[in-house]
Design a protein around this motif. Structure first.
Motif, mmCIF file in Angstrom:
data_model
loop_
_atom_site.group_PDB
_atom_site.id
_atom_site.type_symbol
_atom_site.label_atom_id
_atom_site.label_comp_id
_atom_site.label_asym_id
_atom_site.label_seq_id
_atom_site.Cartn_x
_atom_site.Cartn_y
_atom_site.Cartn_z
ATOM 1 N N GLU A 42 1.030 -0.442 0.012
ATOM 2 C CA GLU A 42 -0.566 0.070 -0.083
ATOM 3 C C GLU A 42 0.991 1.159 -0.133
ATOM 4 N N ALA A 43 1.432 0.926 0.576
ATOM 5 C CA ALA A 43 2.545 2.348 0.792
ATOM 6 C C ALA A 43 3.157 2.856 -0.321
ATOM 7 N N VAL A 44 3.693 1.974 -0.879
ATOM 8 C CA VAL A 44 4.308 1.934 -2.939
ATOM 9 C C VAL A 44 3.615 2.019 -3.599
ATOM 10 N N GLY A 45 1.947 2.012 -3.817
ATOM 11 C CA GLY A 45 1.677 2.098 -4.758
ATOM 12 C C GLY A 45 1.017 0.629 -5.172
ATOM 13 N N MET A 46 1.160 -0.965 -5.139
ATOM 14 C CA MET A 46 1.030 -1.799 -5.224
ATOM 15 C C MET A 46 0.232 -2.909 -4.807
ATOM 16 N N THR A 47 0.085 -3.806 -5.558
ATOM 17 C CA THR A 47 -1.451 -4.881 -4.421
ATOM 18 C C THR A 47 -0.177 -5.676 -3.874
ATOM 19 N N GLN A 48 -0.515 -6.046 -2.890
ATOM 20 C CA GLN A 48 0.225 -7.285 -1.709
ATOM 21 C C GLN A 48 0.796 -8.580 -2.530
ATOM 22 N N GLN A 49 -0.162 -8.965 -3.820
ATOM 23 C CA GLN A 49 0.209 -10.045 -4.518
ATOM 24 C C GLN A 49 0.700 -9.092 -5.507
ATOM 25 N N GLN A 50 1.234 -8.765 -6.376
ATOM 26 C CA GLN A 50 2.182 -7.943 -6.754
ATOM 27 C C GLN A 50 3.306 -8.150 -6.289
ATOM 28 N N LEU A 51 3.477 -7.426 -4.746
ATOM 29 C CA LEU A 51 4.744 -7.795 -4.116
ATOM 30 C C LEU A 51 5.211 -8.261 -3.472
ATOM 31 N N SER A 52 4.379 -9.888 -3.482
ATOM 32 C CA SER A 52 4.397 -11.498 -2.910
ATOM 33 C C SER A 52 5.548 -11.422 -4.164
ATOM 34 N N GLY A 53 5.343 -11.263 -6.345
ATOM 35 C CA GLY A 53 5.746 -12.121 -6.507
ATOM 36 C C GLY A 53 7.271 -11.308 -6.623
ATOM 37 N N ARG A 54 7.175 -10.662 -5.944
ATOM 38 C CA ARG A 54 9.009 -9.714 -6.560
ATOM 39 C C ARG A 54 9.319 -9.907 -5.431
ATOM 40 N N LEU A 55 9.023 -10.268 -3.879
ATOM 41 C CA LEU A 55 9.620 -10.863 -3.102
ATOM 42 C C LEU A 55 10.044 -12.861 -2.601
ATOM 43 N N ILE A 56 9.318 -13.248 -3.608
ATOM 44 C CA ILE A 56 9.622 -14.778 -4.122
ATOM 45 C C ILE A 56 10.426 -15.056 -5.687
ATOM 46 N N GLY A 57 10.725 -13.543 -6.200
ATOM 47 C CA GLY A 57 11.631 -13.782 -7.874
ATOM 48 C C GLY A 57 11.148 -14.599 -8.346
ATOM 49 N N LYS A 58 9.888 -14.305 -8.714
ATOM 50 C CA LYS A 58 8.883 -14.678 -9.430
ATOM 51 C C LYS A 58 8.889 -13.832 -10.493
ATOM 52 N N ILE A 59 8.747 -11.933 -10.299
ATOM 53 C CA ILE A 59 8.828 -11.162 -11.011
ATOM 54 C C ILE A 59 10.197 -9.647 -10.649
ATOM 55 N N GLU A 64 12.776 1.738 -9.756
ATOM 56 C CA GLU A 64 11.749 2.508 -9.437
ATOM 57 C C GLU A 64 10.549 1.785 -8.228
ATOM 58 N N GLU A 65 9.849 0.976 -8.210
ATOM 59 C CA GLU A 65 9.384 0.150 -7.872
ATOM 60 C C GLU A 65 10.731 -0.661 -6.162
ATOM 61 N N LEU A 66 11.838 -0.865 -6.446
ATOM 62 C CA LEU A 66 12.771 -1.028 -5.856
ATOM 63 C C LEU A 66 13.123 -0.207 -4.505
ATOM 64 N N THR A 67 12.929 0.729 -5.608
ATOM 65 C CA THR A 67 13.840 2.303 -4.829
ATOM 66 C C THR A 67 12.367 2.621 -4.065
ATOM 67 N N ASN A 68 11.069 2.373 -3.974
ATOM 68 C CA ASN A 68 10.201 3.325 -3.518
ATOM 69 C C ASN A 68 9.981 2.296 -1.896
ATOM 70 N N VAL A 69 10.091 0.309 -2.427
ATOM 71 C CA VAL A 69 10.684 -0.199 -1.306
ATOM 72 C C VAL A 69 11.555 -0.023 -0.230
ATOM 73 N N CYS A 70 12.673 0.027 -0.862
ATOM 74 C CA CYS A 70 13.415 0.337 0.096
ATOM 75 C C CYS A 70 13.294 1.873 0.981
ATOM 76 N N GLU A 71 13.135 2.845 -0.128
ATOM 77 C CA GLU A 71 12.580 3.991 1.256
ATOM 78 C C GLU A 71 11.193 3.269 1.727
ATOM 79 N N ALA A 72 10.451 3.435 1.385
ATOM 80 C CA ALA A 72 9.311 3.145 2.807
ATOM 81 C C ALA A 72 9.770 2.383 3.861
ATOM 82 N N THR A 73 10.154 0.839 3.868
ATOM 83 C CA THR A 73 11.594 0.124 4.796
ATOM 84 C C THR A 73 12.034 0.087 5.738
ATOM 85 N N HIS A 74 13.045 2.054 4.798
ATOM 86 C CA HIS A 74 14.234 2.644 5.436
ATOM 87 C C HIS A 74 15.501 1.230 5.759
#
Length: 110
Positions: A42-59, A64-74
Motif C-alpha cells: 500500500e505504501a508503494v502503490g502495489m497490491t500485496q500480490q504484486q509485491l509478493s511475486g517480486r519478493l519470491i523472485g517470480k517477477i 523505481e519499485e525497488l527504490t520505493n520499497v527500500c525507502e518505505a522500509t528504511h
C-alpha cells in the motif's frame, strides 16, 4: 574483460532478480518490528500480490519499485541491489568520516 555485474553474495545458480528478492526478504525479516507485505504494498502503490511475486523472485523488481520499497522500509538500496554493505566508518559514511580512513588518508604527523 567482463561486462556483467558480479554479485558479491549470490549463489552460482542464482539470478539477479532472485538475489535481490532474497536480500530484501532477509532485510525485512531482520527489522525489529515486522511490516506486513500488505502495508508495504500500500505504501508503494502495489497490491500485496504484486509485491509478493517480486519478493519470491517470480517477477523482477523495476528500479523505481525497488527504490520505493527500500525507502518505505528504511532498507539500504545499494545492499539489496549488489550485496555490498556500505562501511559507516569510511569517509562519507554515517559517521561523517570520523572513523577509520583508507590508507593514504591519515593525518600528517610532525
Amino acid at each position: 574483460m567482463t561486462t556483467s555485474l558480479e554479485l558479491v553474495d549470490s549463489h552460482d545458480d542464482e539470478s539477479v532478480k532472485t538475489a535481490v528478492a532474497r536480500r530484501l526478504r532477509q532485510e525485512l525479516a531482520g527489522k525489529p518490528r515486522r511490516i506486513s507485505q500488505r502495508v508495504i504494498a500500500e505504501a508503494v502503490g502495489m497490491t500485496q500480490q504484486q509485491l509478493s511475486g517480486r519478493l519470491i523472485g517470480k517477477i523482477e523488481f523495476g528500479v523505481e519499485e525497488l527504490t520505493n520499497v527500500c525507502e518505505a522500509t528504511h532498507i539500504d538500496l545499494v545492499y539489496v541491489m549488489t550485496g555490498v554493505r556500505k562501511n559507516p566508518r569510511h569517509p562519507g559514511g554515517d559517521d561523517g568520516g570520523q572513523g577509520v580512513r583508507p590508507k593514504g588518508f591519515e593525518p600528517l604527523t610532525s
